[in-house]
Structures are given as C-alpha cells and as structure tokens.
Design a protein around this motif. Sequence first.
Motif, PDB file in Angstrom:
ATOM      1  N   ILE A  52     -16.152 -81.477   4.394  1.00 52.57           N
ATOM      2  CA  ILE A  52     -14.729 -81.398   4.054  1.00 52.57           C
ATOM      3  C   ILE A  52     -13.856 -81.740   5.259  1.00 52.57           C
ATOM      4  O   ILE A  52     -12.817 -82.388   5.130  1.00 52.57           O
ATOM      5  N   ARG A  56      -7.175 -81.321  -3.951  1.00 55.75           N
ATOM      6  CA  ARG A  56      -6.225 -80.417  -3.298  1.00 55.75           C
ATOM      7  C   ARG A  56      -4.950 -80.284  -4.144  1.00 55.75           C
ATOM      8  O   ARG A  56      -4.436 -79.181  -4.322  1.00 55.75           O
ATOM      9  N   PHE A  59     -10.588 -85.910  -2.308  1.00 54.86           N
ATOM     10  CA  PHE A  59     -10.194 -84.573  -1.837  1.00 54.86           C
ATOM     11  C   PHE A  59      -8.687 -84.375  -1.968  1.00 54.86           C
ATOM     12  O   PHE A  59      -8.236 -83.263  -2.267  1.00 54.86           O
ATOM     13  N   ILE A 117     -10.335 -74.870  -0.600  1.00 58.44           N
ATOM     14  CA  ILE A 117      -8.913 -75.220  -0.474  1.00 58.44           C
ATOM     15  C   ILE A 117      -8.038 -73.963  -0.507  1.00 58.44           C
ATOM     16  O   ILE A 117      -7.142 -73.791   0.325  1.00 58.44           O
ATOM     17  N   LEU A 170     -15.154 -76.421  -4.165  1.00 56.68           N
ATOM     18  CA  LEU A 170     -14.071 -77.137  -3.483  1.00 56.68           C
ATOM     19  C   LEU A 170     -12.750 -76.382  -3.603  1.00 56.68           C
ATOM     20  O   LEU A 170     -11.991 -76.260  -2.634  1.00 56.68           O
ATOM     21  N   LEU A 191     -19.246 -87.296  -3.433  1.00 53.54           N
ATOM     22  CA  LEU A 191     -19.474 -86.123  -2.590  1.00 53.54           C
ATOM     23  C   LEU A 191     -20.954 -85.762  -2.538  1.00 53.54           C
ATOM     24  O   LEU A 191     -21.490 -85.458  -1.461  1.00 53.54           O
ATOM     25  N   ALA A 234     -10.695 -84.175   4.718  1.00 59.44           N
ATOM     26  CA  ALA A 234      -9.496 -83.390   4.397  1.00 59.44           C
ATOM     27  C   ALA A 234      -8.255 -83.825   5.176  1.00 59.44           C
ATOM     28  O   ALA A 234      -7.146 -83.426   4.827  1.00 59.44           O
TER      29      ALA A 234
END
Length: 228
Positions: free
Chosen positions: A139, A163, A159, A75, A71, A115, A143
């Motif tokens: 995602i 992030r 998320f 990002i 992840l 997830l 996102a």
Amino acid sequence: MDRRESLKALFIGSISAGTLVTACDNPDKKPEAKTAATKGYGRTPDEATRDEKLHAEKFFTAAELTTIGLLANIIIPKDEHSGSATDAGVPDFIEFMAKDQPALQTPLRGGLRWLDVFSLKTHGHIFSESSEKQQLAIIDQIAYPAKAKPELSQGVSFFNLMRNLTATGFFTSEMGVKDLGYQGNKPNVWDGVPEEVLKQYNTSYDEKLLPLYIKPEDRGTIMTWDEA
C-alpha cells in the motif's frame, strides 16, 4: 493529521455524499450527487424496486470482498473515536456501488486482480494471504501518487478509487456521521448584536422598539401588525 482526519477533512470539503464516488473514475468530470440506497428513505416506488433488485444480486466473490475489507480497514482503521470501515459496512457499500454504477466494476475487479498479482510477485502470496507488514508495504507503494513509480500507475488508480469509495461509504454511514460530529439542524437563539459591537460602531437599539423585538419566549408566535 492521521489518515482518518485527512479523509474527514477531504469529505467535509466535498459538497455531497456522492462527490467522491462519482469523481473517482474521471478526475475532470464534475461530480454528481449520488448515494447508496437506504431502504424506505426518500425512495420512489420504482427506486425502491430497483434497490431491492440490486441488493439481491451479488457482484464480488467472497475472496474479493475479503480483500476489499482489508483495504478499507487500512484506509480507515478502528480508533478511539469509532469503529473501522468494515464496522461501518463499507464493503457492503462498495458492493452496492459496483452494481449501481456498472462503470466501477472493471476498475474495481481489475484493481483487485492487479493487487493480487503484484502481491504474488513481490511476496509470494496474494494480498489477503500476505502478512500485515507485507500488505502495508504494498500500500505504501501505491497510496501516494506523487511518489509512486510510473509502472505502478494501475495500482495507484485502483487505490485512489478504493480510498474514495471507502471515505464515501464510511462518512455517510451512521458511524461516520457521528465521527464527523454532525448534530443536524438545531434551534438557535439570537440575542441581537453584542453590546461591545454596538459600542464599537457607536450605535444602539432604539429603546422604544426593544419591547417589540422578537424574544426567545415569543418564538412560534404569529406576528400581528398594527392597523393602519
């Protein structure tokens, strides 16, 4: 603007390294500065002892750290300027933060479970075992909070947290600081008001006083005053 530039702008806009981290569990909460510990840097003996204890503990499983790394790299991927989030040690940062701020543990572990379950239902594999295309498809659904389906709100929250943690971890690392272009405090020389500005306001320096003004070569010289 790509993902890295967007996060960079977001990070620069924040005041401290911990702003994003402490704000992520409650959007209405005023951020408080807090950073991951750096051994030997500005830590009191008690803080150093606590840091050592936290570093010795393990919270995430190896499988969870693998997913966190995937992840984080989605990002902030590697680009022509610097390495990826995992190159900067973001998974270790998130591991530390989960132990330093226990309130993060349930949202992070719960989000990882969400997830994997969502990935299993969607593609027949947990997230880390899905293809890159399948991972990005998931995602893309979580996102963008404004576009996400209401039933995916748990994934969106997770998320957002990932992030924020990834941006904080990356841009407070040595690699991230270099990526920001921050050069630290540097001595500067002021040559006075530019001549064109003086002319614009129809003014000038007093020629009699010019020899007394501080000159670059005099920096560091202690001022002396004329006796009354």
